[in-house]
Write a protein that holds these residues in place. Structure first.
Motif, PDB file in Angstrom:
ATOM      1  N   ARG B   2       0.859  -1.200   0.000  1.00 15.38           N
ATOM      2  CA  ARG B   2       0.000   0.000   0.000  1.00 15.38           C
ATOM      3  C   ARG B   2       0.882   1.233   0.000  1.00 15.38           C
ATOM      4  O   ARG B   2       1.848   1.296   0.755  1.00 15.38           O
ATOM      5  N   GLU B  56     -13.451   3.012  -3.144  1.00 15.39           N
ATOM      6  CA  GLU B  56     -12.336   2.052  -3.098  1.00 15.39           C
ATOM      7  C   GLU B  56     -12.626   1.018  -4.175  1.00 15.39           C
ATOM      8  O   GLU B  56     -13.669   0.367  -4.167  1.00 15.39           O
ATOM      9  N   VAL B  58     -10.953  -1.485  -7.772  1.00 11.39           N
ATOM     10  CA  VAL B  58      -9.806  -2.092  -8.463  1.00 11.39           C
ATOM     11  C   VAL B  58      -9.917  -1.818  -9.960  1.00 11.39           C
ATOM     12  O   VAL B  58     -11.011  -1.518 -10.453  1.00 11.39           O
ATOM     13  N   ASN B  62      -7.968  -6.341 -12.270  1.00 13.17           N
ATOM     14  CA  ASN B  62      -7.889  -6.830 -10.890  1.00 13.17           C
ATOM     15  C   ASN B  62      -6.447  -6.887 -10.383  1.00 13.17           C
ATOM     16  O   ASN B  62      -6.068  -7.828  -9.685  1.00 13.17           O
ATOM     17  N   THR B  63      -5.666  -5.913 -10.743  1.00 12.89           N
ATOM     18  CA  THR B  63      -4.263  -5.922 -10.322  1.00 12.89           C
ATOM     19  C   THR B  63      -3.900  -4.747  -9.402  1.00 12.89           C
ATOM     20  O   THR B  63      -2.982  -4.869  -8.604  1.00 12.89           O
ATOM     21  N   VAL B  64      -4.600  -3.633  -9.542  1.00 10.08           N
ATOM     22  CA  VAL B  64      -4.288  -2.460  -8.716  1.00 10.08           C
ATOM     23  C   VAL B  64      -5.567  -1.975  -8.032  1.00 10.08           C
ATOM     24  O   VAL B  64      -6.630  -1.941  -8.646  1.00 10.08           O
ATOM     25  N   TRP B  65      -5.403  -1.635  -6.767  1.00  8.10           N
ATOM     26  CA  TRP B  65      -6.534  -1.104  -5.993  1.00  8.10           C
ATOM     27  C   TRP B  65      -6.295   0.387  -5.759  1.00  8.10           C
ATOM     28  O   TRP B  65      -5.161   0.805  -5.520  1.00  8.10           O
ATOM     29  N   ARG B  67      -7.801   4.066  -3.899  1.00 11.32           N
ATOM     30  CA  ARG B  67      -8.735   4.766  -3.012  1.00 11.32           C
ATOM     31  C   ARG B  67      -8.841   6.177  -3.551  1.00 11.32           C
ATOM     32  O   ARG B  67      -7.868   6.946  -3.532  1.00 11.32           O
ATOM     33  N   SER B  83      -2.656   0.173  -4.084  1.00  9.04           N
ATOM     34  CA  SER B  83      -2.107  -1.074  -3.547  1.00  9.04           C
ATOM     35  C   SER B  83      -2.092  -2.114  -4.657  1.00  9.04           C
ATOM     36  O   SER B  83      -2.992  -2.145  -5.503  1.00  9.04           O
ATOM     37  N   GLY B  85      -1.818  -5.235  -3.668  1.00  3.87           N
ATOM     38  CA  GLY B  85      -2.280  -6.417  -2.934  1.00  3.87           C
ATOM     39  C   GLY B  85      -1.160  -7.227  -2.310  1.00  3.87           C
ATOM     40  O   GLY B  85      -1.429  -8.173  -1.576  1.00  3.87           O
ATOM     41  N   LEU B  86       0.095  -6.868  -2.600  1.00  2.00           N
ATOM     42  CA  LEU B  86       1.202  -7.645  -2.038  1.00  2.00           C
ATOM     43  C   LEU B  86       1.504  -7.174  -0.613  1.00  2.00           C
ATOM     44  O   LEU B  86       1.204  -6.047  -0.248  1.00  2.00           O
ATOM     45  N   VAL B  87       2.115  -8.054   0.147  1.00  5.86           N
ATOM     46  CA  VAL B  87       2.422  -7.733   1.542  1.00  5.86           C
ATOM     47  C   VAL B  87       3.723  -6.943   1.600  1.00  5.86           C
ATOM     48  O   VAL B  87       4.654  -7.227   0.850  1.00  5.86           O
ATOM     49  N   GLU B  88       3.749  -5.945   2.506  1.00 11.51           N
ATOM     50  CA  GLU B  88       4.966  -5.116   2.645  1.00 11.51           C
ATOM     51  C   GLU B  88       6.109  -5.931   3.222  1.00 11.51           C
ATOM     52  O   GLU B  88       5.881  -6.773   4.064  1.00 11.51           O
TER      53      GLU B  88
END
Lengths: 423, 88
Positions: B2, B56, B58, B62-65, B67, B83, B85-88
């Motif tokens: 994010r 909010e 995508v 369905n690759t980028v979210w 806000r 975001s 969707g990947l983890v930091e």
């Protein structure tokens, strides 16, 4: 039949065989599921909401996927990442949760006006005398309709548990039977079977202390609890009316139809940077007082008492409350009294938590005219004017000078049990 | 991951009188156009008297979210957060 105010009955109360008309609806893993609804990339993945996204930030909600991995409420971010490094950590977004709560309530009000929010993610609905049941519709069908409407109007990823019972306790118990998307009825016909599958601590309101108390008197299962007499529960286990309430509750009779009024307004802050510096604490205190004051005034109350509590790093705490001679209304009033209390503290270790609340509430209208009305000692009109400006131009546009540069400290939070401000 | 962006961006939006809904349709950010796919959640916040609509959503891949914040006072769009969707 409401037995909450009755004296203990001398006869044995049977299981309530009336038609179940109380519905309990509970939004699953509320904050986490709303975040998964808002961001489709997070769906079906472990998501945890933490008060702060720092290693010691506490997890306040986790998705079903995270719960399945063992990431439960109360653990910190560091531990959550140790359990599963791929967990998605987010911080709370209160306006979003409040919006979901409002939409949730709006849907329920289409069925009956007897809707009572229990918290941001739970509602109780009493269908007694409701028109929707007059044409012979079953409450289970209404439950299915509500689930459908929630999917349409809040989001397709949102699931809720619906429980139906003759009292609030049975409805709540039924709602917890088949998470995350259950719809169950608990009535006299299946109550014993349901109790047979539960542990004492599965019953809402029974935690380890009550469990220990029950165990000490030979009660180890909900069925044994159910079979005890009212006298035994009242005199030996709970030693108060609470025992009789449990006796009724377990049998499906209403003991919880109570509306608690507003008793206090307050705000708590867990310090990100723990300190012993009283000047820093005074600044934080002012912000807590301002937030408390805003809520007090917007709800149109004045207070007659103040309470300050401080938690220290060495796990000790200091707390003191006092009644005030003059009414508390403006932020300055709250701060003055709170600061006087803070001055009394001898700080033994770094402060980790600071909390202020005001109590002895009375409606602000009619207002007792002050001898100092119109003078510079009359801070009521100043407080009202500052509130009006902040309402118009945004929160903290006008603030006491001591609060300068504190915009991002003490964030907006959702009170789990309190929905008065939302509603 | 994010990332907080807080940049004014161009957004094409549509209003359907039939469905009685207003939604962002596409956006341009960093010289790239994204067509909006699913709207996850919409809510409102008030900053003083100014109402903001937060969408909010995508992209359609369905690759980028995103806000997005629509300021109803000056009718401007701000891309607040993205975001992958990947983890930091």
């Amino acid at each position: 039949m409401d037995l909450s105010s009755n004296k203990p009955l001398a006869f044995d109360l049977p299981l309530n065989t009336a038609r179940p008309l109380i519905m309990h609806i509970d939004l699953n893993s509320c904050f986490a599921i709303i975040e998964q609804q808002a961001n489709p990339l997070y769906r079906h993945r472990p998501v945890a909401i933490a008060a702060y996204n720092s290693p010691s930030g506490a997890i306040i909600a986790s998705s079903y996927e995270a719960k399945a991995l063992g990431i439960k409420l109360g653990i910190n971010v560091r531990d959550a990442k140790l359990i599963y490094p791929g967990v998605i950590i987010l911080t709370p977004d209160p306006p979003k949760y409040r919006e979901a709560h409002k939409r949730f309530k709006k849907i329920l009000l289409r069925f009956t006006n007897n809707v009572r929010p229990k918290s941001i993610d739970e509602f109780e609905i009493d269908f007694s005398g409701s028109q929707v049941l007059r044409n012979g519709r079953k409450l289970e069908d209404i439950g299915l309709d509500i689930k459908q409407l929630i999917k349409q109007e809040i989001g397709d990823y949102i699931t809720v548990n619906v429980g139906i019972g003759t009292n609030r306790f049975w409805a709540k118990t039924a709602a917890g039977l088949h998470k995350p998307d259950g719809l169950d009825v608990m009535d006299a016909g299946n109550a014993r079977d349901i109790y047979d599958t539960l542990k004492l601590t599965d019953l809402t309101g029974i935690n380890v202390r009550y469990e220990a108390r029950l165990n000490a008197l030979g009660v180890h299962t909900p069925l044994q609890f159910l079979d005890k007499t009212s006298i035994f529960l009242r005199r030996q286990v709970f030693k108060s009316k609470i025992g009789f309430d449990w006796y009724c509750r377990l049998r499906g009779w209403e003991a919880d139809n109570v509306v608690w009024g507003r008793k206090s307004f307050g705000h708590t802050y867990a310090l990100g940077q723990k300190t012993t510096d009283k000047q820093v604490l005074s600044r934080l205190l002012m912000k807590l007082c301002e937030k408390t004051g805003r809520r007090l005034r917007s709800s149109n109350y004045i207070a007659g008492g103040i309470y300050l509590s401080v938690l220290f790093e060495n796990q000790t705490y200091w707390a003191k409350g006092r009644k005030t001679h003059s009414p508390i209304y403006a932020t300055q009033d709250i701060y003055l009294h709170a600061q006087q209390l803070l001055n009394q503290i001898i700080i033994p270790a770094k402060v980790t938590n600071l909390a202020v609340s005001v109590y002895n509430l009375v409606p602000a209208c009619p207002w007792q005219a002050s001898l100092f009305e119109g003078t510079r000692l009359d801070n009521r009109s100043l407080a009202d004017t500052c509130d009006e400006i902040n309402d118009k131009f945004g929160e903290f546009v006008i603030t006491p000078a001591i609060m300068m540069g504190m915009d991002n400290l003490i964030l907006d939070r959702v009170a789990f049990g309190g929905t008065n401000i939302i509603n | 991951m994010r990332e907080i962006i807080n940049e004014k961006i161009s957004v094409v939006s549509i209003y359907s009188s039939k469905k009685r809904c207003f939604v962002p349709y596409s956006l341009s950010w960093q010289n790239r156009d994204y067509k909006i796919g699913k709207i996850g959640f919409r809510h409102q916040i008030k900053n003083g008297n100014t109402l903001h609509h937060i969408f909010e959503c995508v992209d359609n891949q369905n690759t980028v979210w995103f806000r997005l914040n629509l300021d109803t006072k000056n009718l401007s769009w701000t891309l607040e957060v993205v975001s992958d969707g990947l983890v930091e």
